[in-house]
Design a protein around this motif. Structure first.
Motif, short mmCIF file in Angstrom:
data_model
loop_
_atom_site.label_atom_id
_atom_site.label_comp_id
_atom_site.label_asym_id
_atom_site.label_seq_id
_atom_site.Cartn_x
_atom_site.Cartn_y
_atom_site.Cartn_z
N ALA A 112 0.85 -1.19 0.00
CA ALA A 112 0.00 0.00 0.00
C ALA A 112 0.88 1.24 0.00
N TYR A 113 0.48 2.20 -0.84
CA TYR A 113 1.21 3.46 -0.93
C TYR A 113 0.25 4.52 -1.44
N VAL A 114 0.68 5.77 -1.45
CA VAL A 114 -0.15 6.87 -1.94
C VAL A 114 0.32 7.24 -3.33
N ALA A 115 -0.60 7.20 -4.30
CA ALA A 115 -0.27 7.51 -5.69
C ALA A 115 -0.04 9.01 -5.85
N LYS A 116 0.50 9.39 -6.99
CA LYS A 116 0.80 10.80 -7.23
C LYS A 116 -0.45 11.68 -7.20
N ASP A 117 -1.62 11.10 -7.51
CA ASP A 117 -2.85 11.89 -7.48
C ASP A 117 -3.45 11.98 -6.07
N GLY A 118 -2.74 11.43 -5.09
CA GLY A 118 -3.19 11.51 -3.70
C GLY A 118 -4.12 10.40 -3.27
N THR A 119 -4.47 9.50 -4.17
CA THR A 119 -5.36 8.40 -3.81
C THR A 119 -4.55 7.18 -3.39
N PRO A 120 -5.14 6.33 -2.55
CA PRO A 120 -4.41 5.15 -2.07
C PRO A 120 -4.33 4.06 -3.14
N ARG A 121 -3.28 3.30 -3.07
CA ARG A 121 -3.10 2.13 -3.94
C ARG A 121 -2.74 0.95 -3.04
N ASN A 122 -3.17 -0.23 -3.45
CA ASN A 122 -2.85 -1.46 -2.74
C ASN A 122 -2.70 -2.54 -3.80
N ILE A 123 -1.47 -3.00 -4.01
CA ILE A 123 -1.20 -3.91 -5.11
C ILE A 123 -0.53 -5.20 -4.62
N PRO A 124 -0.85 -6.33 -5.24
CA PRO A 124 -0.09 -7.54 -4.93
C PRO A 124 1.27 -7.45 -5.60
N ILE A 125 2.28 -7.94 -4.89
CA ILE A 125 3.64 -7.89 -5.44
C ILE A 125 4.47 -8.99 -4.79
N ILE A 126 5.33 -9.62 -5.59
CA ILE A 126 6.19 -10.64 -5.01
C ILE A 126 7.30 -9.96 -4.21
N PHE A 127 7.78 -10.66 -3.20
CA PHE A 127 8.80 -10.08 -2.33
C PHE A 127 9.73 -11.17 -1.82
N ALA A 128 10.85 -10.72 -1.28
CA ALA A 128 11.79 -11.61 -0.60
C ALA A 128 12.19 -10.93 0.70
N TRP A 129 12.29 -11.71 1.76
CA TRP A 129 12.74 -11.25 3.08
C TRP A 129 14.17 -11.71 3.23
N ASN A 130 15.07 -10.78 3.54
CA ASN A 130 16.48 -11.15 3.69
C ASN A 130 16.94 -11.14 5.14
N GLY A 131 16.01 -11.06 6.06
CA GLY A 131 16.35 -11.07 7.48
C GLY A 131 16.30 -9.69 8.11
N SER A 132 16.36 -8.65 7.28
CA SER A 132 16.27 -7.29 7.83
C SER A 132 15.42 -6.36 6.97
N THR A 133 15.29 -6.68 5.68
CA THR A 133 14.48 -5.84 4.80
C THR A 133 13.58 -6.71 3.92
N ILE A 134 12.51 -6.09 3.45
CA ILE A 134 11.63 -6.71 2.47
C ILE A 134 12.00 -6.10 1.13
N VAL A 135 12.30 -6.96 0.16
CA VAL A 135 12.75 -6.47 -1.14
C VAL A 135 11.74 -6.91 -2.21
N MET A 136 11.26 -5.94 -2.96
CA MET A 136 10.37 -6.18 -4.09
C MET A 136 11.06 -5.63 -5.33
N SER A 137 10.70 -6.14 -6.49
CA SER A 137 11.29 -5.65 -7.74
C SER A 137 10.19 -5.26 -8.69
N THR A 138 10.47 -4.26 -9.51
CA THR A 138 9.46 -3.76 -10.43
C THR A 138 10.14 -3.21 -11.68
N PRO A 139 9.40 -3.10 -12.79
CA PRO A 139 9.99 -2.50 -13.99
C PRO A 139 10.33 -1.03 -13.75
#
Length: 166
Positions: free
Chosen positions: A27-54
């Protein structure tokens, strides 16, 4: 929330199980000020959550303006097991395919031949690289509906107990 409290929540066995899953909702706030909630793959490395995107993903512009995010990682069974995480997203533009992207998709059921074909397709699609979205958790809550509940439900239970004592 203090960092040691976040660490305590994330180190619980159930949290570790949830962090080993492959899909979260970001979940994040889009540039137009509206909320977004998207599914995304992730990896946990023990201290951070890492996602990748184009590199052309609209969320990158939004996250560069407002990097505060929330993630939900949960199960599809009743009662649900839910890990809620908040943090600040850092954007890391990289050449090639991030290792975390390949790691996050390693649980997908594919034959070895399918995996080779899939990786070939991914490498040709993202030939100029991807962006790693790295979130360091600053807040976390685990809800299992057995030992932990959503805060409003905990409050309702407390109020009910007070009414019953009166």
């Amino acid at each position: 929330m203090e960092s040691y409290e976040v660490t305590e929540v994330l180190n619980r066995p159930l949290s570790q199980e949830l962090l080993a899953r492959d899909v979260a909702r970001l979940a994040y706030v889009a540039k137009d000020g509206t909320p977004r909630n998207i599914p995304i793959i992730f990896a946990w490395n023990g201290s951070t959550i890492v996602m990748s995107t184009p590199k052309n993903a609209p969320k990158l512009h939004a996250l560069s303006e407002n990097p505060m995010v929330a993630l939900t990682i949960d199960t599809e069974v009743h009662p649900p097991k839910i890990l809620l995480v908040r943090g600040r997203a850092e954007l890391d533009y990289v050449d090639g395919i991030p290792d975390e992207y390949l790691q996050a998709t390693s649980t997908y059921e594919m034959t070895p031949e399918q995996r080779v074909g899939w990786e070939t397709e991914v490498r040709s699609l993202y030939y100029d690289g991807m962006v790693r979205i790295v979130v360091t958790p600053t807040w976390a809550k685990l809800i299992d509906f057995e030992t932990t509940l959503p805060s409003p439900v905990e409050e309702l239970i407390r109020q009910r107990e007070e009414r019953q004592r009166a």
